[in-house]
Write a protein that holds these residues in place. Sequence first.
Motif, PDB file in Angstrom:
ATOM      1  N   PHE A  64       0.822  -1.215   0.000  1.00 34.42           N
ATOM      2  CA  PHE A  64       0.000   0.000   0.000  1.00 34.42           C
ATOM      3  C   PHE A  64       0.850   1.257   0.000  1.00 34.42           C
ATOM      4  CE2 PHE A  64      -2.803   2.959   2.479  1.00 34.42           C
ATOM      5  CZ  PHE A  64      -3.807   3.062   1.531  1.00 34.42           C
ATOM      6  N   PHE A  65       1.962   1.249   0.725  1.00 31.95           N
ATOM      7  CA  PHE A  65       2.814   2.429   0.809  1.00 31.95           C
ATOM      8  C   PHE A  65       3.987   2.400  -0.169  1.00 31.95           C
ATOM      9  CE2 PHE A  65       0.652   2.768   4.908  1.00 31.95           C
ATOM     10  CZ  PHE A  65       0.186   4.056   4.776  1.00 31.95           C
ATOM     11  N   ASN A  66       4.343   1.253  -0.706  1.00 32.84           N
ATOM     12  CA  ASN A  66       5.449   1.204  -1.654  1.00 32.84           C
ATOM     13  C   ASN A  66       5.113   1.914  -2.962  1.00 32.84           C
ATOM     14  OD1 ASN A  66       7.289  -0.019  -0.018  1.00 32.84           O
ATOM     15  ND2 ASN A  66       6.987  -2.067  -0.839  1.00 32.84           N
ATOM     16  N   GLY A  67       3.871   1.820  -3.421  1.00 35.19           N
ATOM     17  CA  GLY A  67       3.487   2.507  -4.655  1.00 35.19           C
ATOM     18  C   GLY A  67       3.663   4.009  -4.545  1.00 35.19           C
ATOM     19  N   PRO A  68       3.065   4.652  -3.546  1.00 36.36           N
ATOM     20  CA  PRO A  68       3.275   6.097  -3.380  1.00 36.36           C
ATOM     21  C   PRO A  68       4.736   6.455  -3.114  1.00 36.36           C
ATOM     22  CG  PRO A  68       1.341   5.419  -2.166  1.00 36.36           C
ATOM     23  CD  PRO A  68       2.013   4.163  -2.659  1.00 36.36           C
ATOM     24  N   TYR A  69       5.449   5.603  -2.384  1.00 33.58           N
ATOM     25  CA  TYR A  69       6.860   5.867  -2.113  1.00 33.58           C
ATOM     26  C   TYR A  69       7.653   5.886  -3.423  1.00 33.58           C
ATOM     27  CZ  TYR A  69      11.596   5.366  -0.344  1.00 33.58           C
ATOM     28  OH  TYR A  69      12.933   5.559  -0.095  1.00 33.58           O
ATOM     29  N   ASP A  70       7.452   4.860  -4.251  1.00 34.80           N
ATOM     30  CA  ASP A  70       8.158   4.796  -5.533  1.00 34.80           C
ATOM     31  C   ASP A  70       7.780   5.970  -6.431  1.00 34.80           C
ATOM     32  OD1 ASP A  70       9.352   2.456  -4.665  1.00 34.80           O
ATOM     33  OD2 ASP A  70       8.005   1.137  -5.806  1.00 34.80           O
ATOM     34  N   GLU A  71       6.497   6.315  -6.455  1.00 37.14           N
ATOM     35  CA  GLU A  71       6.036   7.449  -7.254  1.00 37.14           C
ATOM     36  C   GLU A  71       6.671   8.755  -6.760  1.00 37.14           C
ATOM     37  OE1 GLU A  71       1.887   9.651  -8.593  1.00 37.14           O
ATOM     38  OE2 GLU A  71       1.785   7.881  -7.306  1.00 37.14           O
ATOM     39  N   THR A  72       6.730   8.920  -5.450  1.00 34.70           N
ATOM     40  CA  THR A  72       7.323  10.130  -4.876  1.00 34.70           C
ATOM     41  C   THR A  72       8.800  10.211  -5.209  1.00 34.70           C
ATOM     42  OG1 THR A  72       5.729  10.053  -3.062  1.00 34.70           O
ATOM     43  CG2 THR A  72       7.679  11.431  -2.737  1.00 34.70           C
ATOM     44  N   MET A  73       9.503   9.111  -5.086  1.00 34.58           N
ATOM     45  CA  MET A  73      10.934   9.101  -5.390  1.00 34.58           C
ATOM     46  C   MET A  73      11.162   9.448  -6.862  1.00 34.58           C
ATOM     47  SD  MET A  73      13.926   8.919  -4.216  1.00 34.58           S
ATOM     48  CE  MET A  73      13.821   8.153  -2.627  1.00 34.58           C
ATOM     49  N   ALA A  74      10.370   8.873  -7.744  1.00 33.23           N
ATOM     50  CA  ALA A  74      10.519   9.165  -9.175  1.00 33.23           C
ATOM     51  C   ALA A  74      10.242  10.644  -9.464  1.00 33.23           C
ATOM     52  CB  ALA A  74       9.589   8.273  -9.996  1.00 33.23           C
ATOM     53  N   LEU A  75       9.205  11.192  -8.836  1.00 30.97           N
ATOM     54  CA  LEU A  75       8.894  12.608  -9.038  1.00 30.97           C
ATOM     55  C   LEU A  75       9.968  13.514  -8.443  1.00 30.97           C
ATOM     56  CD1 LEU A  75       5.025  12.847  -8.554  1.00 30.97           C
ATOM     57  CD2 LEU A  75       6.331  13.485 -10.594  1.00 30.97           C
ATOM     58  N   LEU A  76      10.522  13.127  -7.302  1.00 33.66           N
ATOM     59  CA  LEU A  76      11.615  13.910  -6.715  1.00 33.66           C
ATOM     60  C   LEU A  76      12.817  13.968  -7.657  1.00 33.66           C
ATOM     61  CD1 LEU A  76      11.548  12.853  -2.963  1.00 33.66           C
ATOM     62  CD2 LEU A  76      11.536  15.199  -3.814  1.00 33.66           C
ATOM     63  N   ILE A  77      13.148  12.835  -8.237  1.00 30.96           N
ATOM     64  CA  ILE A  77      14.276  12.789  -9.171  1.00 30.96           C
ATOM     65  C   ILE A  77      13.960  13.617 -10.419  1.00 30.96           C
ATOM     66  CG2 ILE A  77      15.596  11.266 -10.714  1.00 30.96           C
ATOM     67  CD1 ILE A  77      15.320   9.131  -8.423  1.00 30.96           C
ATOM     68  N   GLU A  78      12.758  13.469 -10.931  1.00 28.95           N
ATOM     69  CA  GLU A  78      12.360  14.246 -12.101  1.00 28.95           C
ATOM     70  C   GLU A  78      12.373  15.745 -11.801  1.00 28.95           C
ATOM     71  OE1 GLU A  78       8.594  14.795 -15.143  1.00 28.95           O
ATOM     72  OE2 GLU A  78       8.660  13.005 -13.883  1.00 28.95           O
ATOM     73  N   ALA A  79      11.862  16.122 -10.640  1.00 31.25           N
ATOM     74  CA  ALA A  79      11.848  17.543 -10.256  1.00 31.25           C
ATOM     75  C   ALA A  79      13.268  18.071 -10.092  1.00 31.25           C
ATOM     76  CB  ALA A  79      11.046  17.742  -8.970  1.00 31.25           C
ATOM     77  N   ARG A  80      14.120  17.283  -9.442  1.00 33.50           N
ATOM     78  CA  ARG A  80      15.519  17.697  -9.282  1.00 33.50           C
ATOM     79  C   ARG A  80      16.167  17.911 -10.638  1.00 33.50           C
ATOM     80  NH1 ARG A  80      19.678  13.349  -8.332  1.00 33.50           N
ATOM     81  NH2 ARG A  80      19.030  13.096 -10.481  1.00 33.50           N
ATOM     82  N   ASN A  81      15.964  16.968 -11.552  1.00 34.31           N
ATOM     83  CA  ASN A  81      16.545  17.095 -12.883  1.00 34.31           C
ATOM     84  C   ASN A  81      15.969  18.286 -13.629  1.00 34.31           C
ATOM     85  OD1 ASN A  81      18.169  14.887 -12.442  1.00 34.31           O
ATOM     86  ND2 ASN A  81      16.791  13.460 -13.470  1.00 34.31           N
ATOM     87  N   TYR A  82      14.689  18.504 -13.484  1.00 31.83           N
ATOM     88  CA  TYR A  82      14.073  19.650 -14.157  1.00 31.83           C
ATOM     89  C   TYR A  82      14.663  20.962 -13.640  1.00 31.83           C
ATOM     90  CZ  TYR A  82      10.883  23.153 -15.768  1.00 31.83           C
ATOM     91  OH  TYR A  82      10.385  24.287 -16.347  1.00 31.83           O
ATOM     92  N   ILE A  83      14.727  21.084 -12.328  1.00 28.76           N
ATOM     93  CA  ILE A  83      15.217  22.320 -11.721  1.00 28.76           C
ATOM     94  C   ILE A  83      16.707  22.521 -12.022  1.00 28.76           C
ATOM     95  CG2 ILE A  83      15.665  23.466  -9.515  1.00 28.76           C
ATOM     96  CD1 ILE A  83      12.977  22.126  -8.557  1.00 28.76           C
TER      97      ILE A  83
END
Length: 141
Positions: A7-26
């Motif tokens: 239940f929590f691994n899905g949101p965790y993985d999604e959050t990590m992917a978005l954090l990496i994408e946001a970091r790369n974007y910025i």
Amino acid sequence: MTSHTFFFNGPYDETMALLIEARNYIAYHDAAEHRKLPPQVRLQISYESMRVTSRLTQVMAWLLAQKAVHAGEMSKEQAASEDFALSGGEICSDPSGPDNEELPSGLRSLLERSHSLYMRVHRLDAMVRADVEREAAAAVG
């Protein structure tokens, strides 16, 4: 217990992917292109980038607290306390930004997806808190 992890691994993985994408974007967005934009648009880009970062860090902190509960490192009551509450309030829950055509499309996409994730975790936070309150009331009564 396994369903809790899933239940929590899905949101965790999604959050990590978005954090990496946001970091790369910025870090790697075309600064030369941004210099051509009017100052108010550059300011809006900075503001919205920080909002994406705030949402994602708030979500990640909340998810890590839930993982600590699952690992037995923290009680459910501790994780449901204000110290580990999902915060960010009006700034993080504000859905505006993706519809602003002046913003780069990559940032608008990050705004939309980070808002969706934040609101889902906000609902999970409310569910976890309600569950802890029910358990506490049942133990008293």
